[in-house]
Every structure is written in C-alpha cells, then in structure tokens.
Motif scaffolding. Structure first.
Motif, PDB file in Angstrom:
ATOM      1  N   LYS A  48       0.761  -1.194  -0.071  1.00  0.00           N
ATOM      2  CA  LYS A  48       0.103  -0.036   0.231  1.00  0.00           C
ATOM      3  C   LYS A  48       0.857   1.299  -0.048  1.00  0.00           C
ATOM      4  O   LYS A  48       0.295   2.480   0.126  1.00  0.00           O
ATOM      5  CB  LYS A  48      -0.845   0.019   1.242  1.00  0.00           C
ATOM      6  N   ASP A  49       2.128   1.086  -0.144  1.00  0.00           N
ATOM      7  CA  ASP A  49       3.044   2.237  -0.135  1.00  0.00           C
ATOM      8  C   ASP A  49       2.809   3.196  -1.486  1.00  0.00           C
ATOM      9  O   ASP A  49       3.356   4.349  -1.426  1.00  0.00           O
ATOM     10  CB  ASP A  49       4.427   1.993   0.239  1.00  0.00           C
ATOM     11  N   MET A  50       2.040   2.814  -2.351  1.00  0.00           N
ATOM     12  CA  MET A  50       1.621   3.525  -3.620  1.00  0.00           C
ATOM     13  C   MET A  50       0.306   4.294  -3.126  1.00  0.00           C
ATOM     14  O   MET A  50      -0.349   4.387  -4.328  1.00  0.00           O
ATOM     15  CB  MET A  50       2.046   2.764  -4.777  1.00  0.00           C
ATOM     16  N   GLY A  51      -0.215   4.279  -2.155  1.00  0.00           N
ATOM     17  CA  GLY A  51      -1.407   4.571  -1.751  1.00  0.00           C
ATOM     18  C   GLY A  51      -1.610   6.273  -2.188  1.00  0.00           C
ATOM     19  O   GLY A  51      -2.736   6.552  -2.625  1.00  0.00           O
ATOM     20  N   GLY A  52      -0.426   6.932  -2.070  1.00  0.00           N
ATOM     21  CA  GLY A  52      -0.537   8.144  -2.595  1.00  0.00           C
ATOM     22  C   GLY A  52      -0.891   8.437  -4.119  1.00  0.00           C
ATOM     23  O   GLY A  52      -1.972   9.067  -4.471  1.00  0.00           O
ATOM     24  N   ALA A  53      -0.292   7.441  -4.935  1.00  0.00           N
ATOM     25  CA  ALA A  53      -0.516   7.569  -6.236  1.00  0.00           C
ATOM     26  C   ALA A  53      -2.069   7.000  -6.602  1.00  0.00           C
ATOM     27  O   ALA A  53      -2.728   7.624  -7.418  1.00  0.00           O
ATOM     28  CB  ALA A  53       0.430   6.518  -7.036  1.00  0.00           C
ATOM     29  N   ALA A  54      -2.388   5.966  -5.916  1.00  0.00           N
ATOM     30  CA  ALA A  54      -3.750   5.571  -6.041  1.00  0.00           C
ATOM     31  C   ALA A  54      -4.874   6.703  -5.638  1.00  0.00           C
ATOM     32  O   ALA A  54      -5.624   6.782  -6.401  1.00  0.00           O
ATOM     33  CB  ALA A  54      -4.083   4.239  -5.112  1.00  0.00           C
ATOM     34  N   ASN A  55      -4.722   7.205  -4.527  1.00  0.00           N
ATOM     35  CA  ASN A  55      -5.576   8.447  -4.380  1.00  0.00           C
ATOM     36  C   ASN A  55      -5.657   9.544  -5.179  1.00  0.00           C
ATOM     37  O   ASN A  55      -6.595  10.106  -5.618  1.00  0.00           O
ATOM     38  CB  ASN A  55      -5.277   9.083  -2.765  1.00  0.00           C
ATOM     39  N   VAL A  79      -2.472  11.353  14.245  1.00  0.00           N
ATOM     40  CA  VAL A  79      -4.107  11.356  14.161  1.00  0.00           C
ATOM     41  C   VAL A  79      -4.957  10.178  14.118  1.00  0.00           C
ATOM     42  O   VAL A  79      -5.982  10.075  13.671  1.00  0.00           O
ATOM     43  CB  VAL A  79      -4.469  12.398  12.811  1.00  0.00           C
ATOM     44  N   GLY A  80      -4.159   9.235  14.195  1.00  0.00           N
ATOM     45  CA  GLY A  80      -4.745   7.671  13.745  1.00  0.00           C
ATOM     46  C   GLY A  80      -4.845   7.520  12.201  1.00  0.00           C
ATOM     47  O   GLY A  80      -4.389   8.248  11.682  1.00  0.00           O
ATOM     48  N   ALA A  81      -5.513   6.095  12.257  1.00  0.00           N
ATOM     49  CA  ALA A  81      -5.806   5.715  10.656  1.00  0.00           C
ATOM     50  C   ALA A  81      -6.973   6.556   9.924  1.00  0.00           C
ATOM     51  O   ALA A  81      -6.997   6.410   8.782  1.00  0.00           O
ATOM     52  CB  ALA A  81      -5.953   4.121  10.778  1.00  0.00           C
ATOM     53  N   ASP A  82      -7.914   7.192  10.560  1.00  0.00           N
ATOM     54  CA  ASP A  82      -9.227   7.541   9.950  1.00  0.00           C
ATOM     55  C   ASP A  82      -9.009   8.808   9.504  1.00  0.00           C
ATOM     56  O   ASP A  82      -9.762   9.274   8.713  1.00  0.00           O
ATOM     57  CB  ASP A  82     -10.115   7.556  10.932  1.00  0.00           C
ATOM     58  N   LEU A  83      -8.411   9.822  10.090  1.00  0.00           N
ATOM     59  CA  LEU A  83      -8.003  11.130   9.409  1.00  0.00           C
ATOM     60  C   LEU A  83      -7.045  11.241   8.537  1.00  0.00           C
ATOM     61  O   LEU A  83      -5.919  10.476   8.842  1.00  0.00           O
ATOM     62  CB  LEU A  83      -7.860  11.965  10.789  1.00  0.00           C
ATOM     63  N   ALA A  84      -7.111  12.102   7.498  1.00  0.00           N
ATOM     64  CA  ALA A  84      -5.971  12.408   6.594  1.00  0.00           C
ATOM     65  C   ALA A  84      -5.594  13.716   6.767  1.00  0.00           C
ATOM     66  O   ALA A  84      -6.171  14.895   6.744  1.00  0.00           O
ATOM     67  CB  ALA A  84      -6.946  12.348   5.101  1.00  0.00           C
ATOM     68  N   PRO A  85      -4.184  13.744   7.530  1.00  0.00           N
ATOM     69  CA  PRO A  85      -3.742  15.056   7.845  1.00  0.00           C
ATOM     70  C   PRO A  85      -3.194  15.567   6.650  1.00  0.00           C
ATOM     71  O   PRO A  85      -2.608  15.170   5.684  1.00  0.00           O
ATOM     72  CB  PRO A  85      -2.498  14.659   8.984  1.00  0.00           C
ATOM     73  N   GLN A 108      -8.616   8.411   0.607  1.00  0.00           N
ATOM     74  CA  GLN A 108      -8.463   9.388   2.082  1.00  0.00           C
ATOM     75  C   GLN A 108      -8.066  10.940   1.390  1.00  0.00           C
ATOM     76  O   GLN A 108      -6.739  11.044   1.047  1.00  0.00           O
ATOM     77  CB  GLN A 108      -7.573   9.103   3.068  1.00  0.00           C
ATOM     78  N   GLY A 109      -8.910  11.806   1.299  1.00  0.00           N
ATOM     79  CA  GLY A 109      -8.985  13.098   0.951  1.00  0.00           C
ATOM     80  C   GLY A 109      -9.324  13.508  -0.353  1.00  0.00           C
ATOM     81  O   GLY A 109      -9.816  14.589  -0.938  1.00  0.00           O
ATOM     82  N   PRO A 110      -9.448  12.493  -1.181  1.00  0.00           N
ATOM     83  CA  PRO A 110      -9.888  12.844  -2.624  1.00  0.00           C
ATOM     84  C   PRO A 110     -11.440  13.580  -2.838  1.00  0.00           C
ATOM     85  O   PRO A 110     -11.528  14.674  -3.575  1.00  0.00           O
ATOM     86  CB  PRO A 110      -9.848  11.725  -3.469  1.00  0.00           C
TER      87      PRO A 110
END
Length: 460
Positions: free
Chosen positions: A250-257, A346-352, A445-447
C-alpha cells in the motif's frame, strides 16, 4: 465493477429510514399489524437493523432501516450503509426518514457497499440496490463511488501485480478512457532528464524506476497532483522488520488516491488543466541500492544526506515536486503514505494535510464534512526547519530524535515548491477492519474532500 444506482423507474420496495427517537411516533401512525410485526421482530431502529414488512400476499410491502441515535451516527461514517449491507437482494427506494442534508453522503455509502476486491477470489459486495434519493446528483455520486473503487483496487493489488510497470499501465488505461495524454521516463533516462533521486531509490529493483506523467484539459486554472508510487518498500538497506513490511504493497497509496481524484475531475469535466505526476519505484535491496550516508543531489539542486533509506518516499516526491513547480501551476497537491508519525498524531481515520494557505485550509475543512471524507490540518512549523538541515548537505531525509516526524517530512517537501500554492497529504490509505461502506483494505482518503473544495480553491 461498476457501482451505480438502480434506474429511477425501476420497481422498488419503499424503505423507511427510522432513527430511534422517531420509531415510536412512526409506528403509532401505522396499522396494528405493522406495530405487532416490528415488536415481534425486535426492531428498535438501531443502526444496521432492517425489517421487511410483508403485505397480504407475503411479499414485502415495505422495509424499515434503523438509523440509530445522534450519538451512534456520529461514530459511523455511513450509517445507512449498515442497513444496505444486510438488506436482502432487491431494489429499494427511500420513502421517508432520510434527512435531506445527509442524502448524498448516505447514497454514496450505499453504493460503496457494493464494492469487493475480487481479482483473486470470487466474492461480491452487498446486493441491495438503491434508486437515487430525491435531490441527489446521481451521476456525480456514481463518479465518486467508482473513483473510490479504482483507488481501493490499486492499493489492494499486491506488488507482484502492481509494480511500477502495472502502475504505469493503470495510468495509461485511465488516460485513454478520458482522452488524456501520458508520458513516461524510465530507468537511466531519469538521469538524463535530471530525476536523480527517483532513479537512486528505484535502481536496485528488478523493474526500472520511472516517472509517469498524465495531462488533461487545455483551459482554466492549472492543478498538478503528485502521488507517491512506491509499489513496495522493504526499507532498503535500513531493512524493515517483517511485521512492518506486511502492508507495504500500500505504499503507493498516494498514487492511487491521486488517480482516484484525477478520475473524478476528468469524469466531471471540470474546467481546469490537470497534470498528474507519479514517481513509481520499488525500494529494493541489491548491490546497487542507495546507502545510509550517501548524499544525493536532487533535481532542484539541493543536496540530501541519506540517514535512513526507509525515508525514501520524500526523495522520489521531491524530484516530482520540483518538476511540478517549474511549471508554476495555480495549485500543487501531493499525496503520500509517508510517515508513521502521522498515524501516531491522528490515527488511521483522519487524513492530515499541510498548507500555508489559510483560505484553502478552511475551504477543505468545510468540504471534508460535506463529503464525509475527514481531514485535519497540521502545521508547517517553520522553526523546525533546522531539524532537516544536517550541515553536511542542504537537507536530511531522516532527522534524528523522532519528534515531529510528519511535520519534518512535510517541511522537507515544501523546500521543493517555491512558485506555487502547495498542499501536502500524509495519508494511511488503509481500512484495518470492515465498517459500513468501507471494506477492509485499500481506502481513499482526501480525494472527495478535495473535489468538493476545488471550486473554491481554484475559482472554478
């Protein structure tokens, strides 16, 4: 998989959405047999409770869905999705009880219950279909749901099938679908084109590192999205322990988002000029891997001392951000699964997120509530700049001490954007346990918050 509403004229079962404080007065307005049926089945209106009420022939006359209390709803992103997941297969139409200001959010949550990751094993999401509630922009909600499905699919796919080449293929497929243009810089050509840190991080992997670029739109404000595409992160020579490596697909999650957001922008035909930059690499271990103590020179010319090869995401993003900034777009947004420190904060649920633009931050915070996509502003705390300046080089990729790790990573990235407004997201992109509308695994998360805020941030 396509997540969509049932046709507006489809035969459908009426569904009454009943909060617990509305249940008793609603039942009093119903025939005695309905009251008896609800009592006999223990229907209390709790979130996730459903009840089909039979008619004279035994077929469902209508259905009830529990909507809980204000307190319980505050703890669930998509309360109605809890009912959608357990309703029998069929088509349903909201007949009463759903607050108008929650209709779009709950409709989205319902669609997302239909998602399943079925690439490797046959499975399916919830079977209950929904006619779009009155007042809901059904095409827009469907676009958001299917963009989320794209993000989840990309994150859920293991690296054997989602390495740099497969990520490139996904971008090219998306570009072809919406008439965008795609260009890729691969391997040693990265050095020729002055992307030295992308090359350094990915050169030890079997699949060559690359910078993937997609452009779309010819008029309007310029928006550049930069997504971290580290398809697997071993930690490099600072090798991660096995337990820490387990989720590194999942370290490409930024690209996926970023690709999920790009899909929404293009599908909605927003009047802007979009550029997507994804540095796609694997942080692998081999004889030519970059090392602790190395000093790399970035595209921007800033030198970086490598004090931990596991802080590689900021390196590949830095070269991509420098390229983004050269075009001086109206807004640059980076998204990355960057630091464990953000999870501690901020935990897993919030997108800082980080930005120096107060107006954009306020617009995003308001949009996040509307889009049921929670975010939290973190500070670009300038006094911490000294922590990322090692003395032997311009920048340190992994400051000692461990304090403020997400902030120092964001400050590092900010050094590469000077000509544009900048916003950075340090996301988790993973749902650890199934919840209504959110399957276990990859997560956007965030889009949606960004999509809702873009008109205000870019004057669309």
């Amino acid at each position: 998989m396509s997540l969509s509403f049932a046709p507006s004229d489809a035969p459908a079962i009426d569904l009454h959405v009943l909060a617990q404080d509305r249940l008793e007065p609603w039942l009093k307005s119903q025939p005695d047999e309905t009251q008896a049926w609800a009592a006999a089945n223990g229907f209390t209106g709790a979130i996730g409770q459903v009840l089909l009420v039979p008619g004279p022939t035994g077929a469902p006359q209508f259905a009830l869905a529990g909507y809980g209390t204000d307190t319980r709803r505050a703890r669930v992103r998509f309360p109605l999705a809890a009912a959608a997941e357990v309703l029998p297969e069929g088509t349903y139409r909201i007949a009463s009880g759903l607050p108008a200001d929650k209709a779009e959010t709950e409709a989205l949550g319902w669609l997302l219950t239909g998602y399943s990751f079925d690439r490797y094993a046959e499975q399916s999401g919830a079977k209950a279909r929904l006619v779009a509630p009155d007042g809901v922009n059904a095409p827009r909600v469907e676009i958001m749901a299917n963009a989320e499905a794209l993000t989840r699919d990309l994150v859920n796919t293991p690296t054997a099938d989602m390495g740099p080449q497969a990520l490139q293929d996904a971008v090219e497929t998306l570009a072809q679908e919406y008439g965008a243009r795609c260009a890729v810089t691969i391997g040693d050509t990265l050095l020729e084109q002055n992307f030295p840190m992308i090359h350094a991080v990915g050169r030890a992997a079997e699949q060559a590192p690359r910078l993937i670029e997609m452009t779309w739109g010819t008029s309007g404000p310029k928006l550049t999205l930069v997504g971290k595409g580290v398809c697997f992160d071993t930690g490099g020579l600072n090798l991660k322990p096995g337990a820490s490596m387990g989720l590194m697909k999942k370290d490409m999650g930024g690209a996926a988002n970023v690709l999920g957001l790009a899909r929404m922008i293009m599908a909605l035909d927003l009047p802007l000029q979009l550029r997507v930059l994804i540095p796609a690499v694997e942080n692998a271990v081999a004889g030519n891997a970059f090392r602790p103590g190395d000093i790399l020179t970035s595209r921007k010319g800033l030198t970086v001392e490598i004090n931990n090869t596991d802080a590689e995401g900021r390196l590949v993003l830095a070269d991509a951000l420098a390229l983004a900034d050269e075009g001086a777009p109206d807004l640059v947004i980076s998204m990355a699964t960057l630091t464990g420190a953000a999870r501690v904060a901020v935990g897993a649920d919030l997108a800082p997120f980080y930005t120096d633009d107060d107006a954009a931050a306020q617009a995003l915070a308001q949009a996040a509530v509307q889009a049921a996509d929670p975010v939290w502003r973190m500070p670009f705390h300038t006094p911490y700049e000294t922590l990322i300046e090692p003395g032997i080089a311009d920048l340190d990729n992994a400051p000692a001490g461990g304090f403020a790790g997400s902030i120092t990573a964001a400050l590092f990235l900010r050094r590469f954007v000077e000509n544009s407004r900048y916003m950075h997201f340090d996301i988790y992109s993973w749902q650890k346990a199934k919840e209504p509308g959110r399957s276990k695994g990859g997560l956007g998360q965030g889009p949606r918050a960004l999509l809702t805020a873009l008109p205000g941030m870019l004057g669309l």
